[in-house]
Design a protein around this motif. Structure first.
Motif: not given
Length: 86
Positions: A56, A67, A70, A75, A26, A52
């Motif tokens: 990724d 993932k 978000t 995240y 997190q 983000f």
């Protein structure tokens, strides 16, 4: 894979798996509330999208990072699991 096809509200149903090599990730931005009130909305959205997207890309290079979501500036992901990182 099966979990990814279910609603998070249903994750507690069914057979449970045990993963010895699994971590919950997190990431939350310190100072995001102050930042969000000091810049234009378009700039904030561009910043978050860039950040983000970079995370990724890094996760894809590492492998075995899923993932989860978000939420605002947070995240959330899972590392390892059925395919532990080596």
């Amino acid at each position: 894979q099966e979990l990814a096809q279910k609603s998070p509200l249903d994750w507690h149903l069914g057979v449970k798996d045990i993963f010895r090599d699994c971590s919950i990730l997190q990431m939350d931005l310190v100072g995001f509330t102050a930042l969000s009130s000091s810049i234009e909305v378009e700039d904030l959205v561009f910043f978050l999208n860039s950040l983000f997207t970079s995370i990724d890309s890094a996760a894809a290079r590492l492998g075995n990072v899923w993932k989860v979501d978000t939420i605002g500036d947070c995240y959330i992901g899972v590392v390892g699991g059925p395919d532990p990182c080596v």
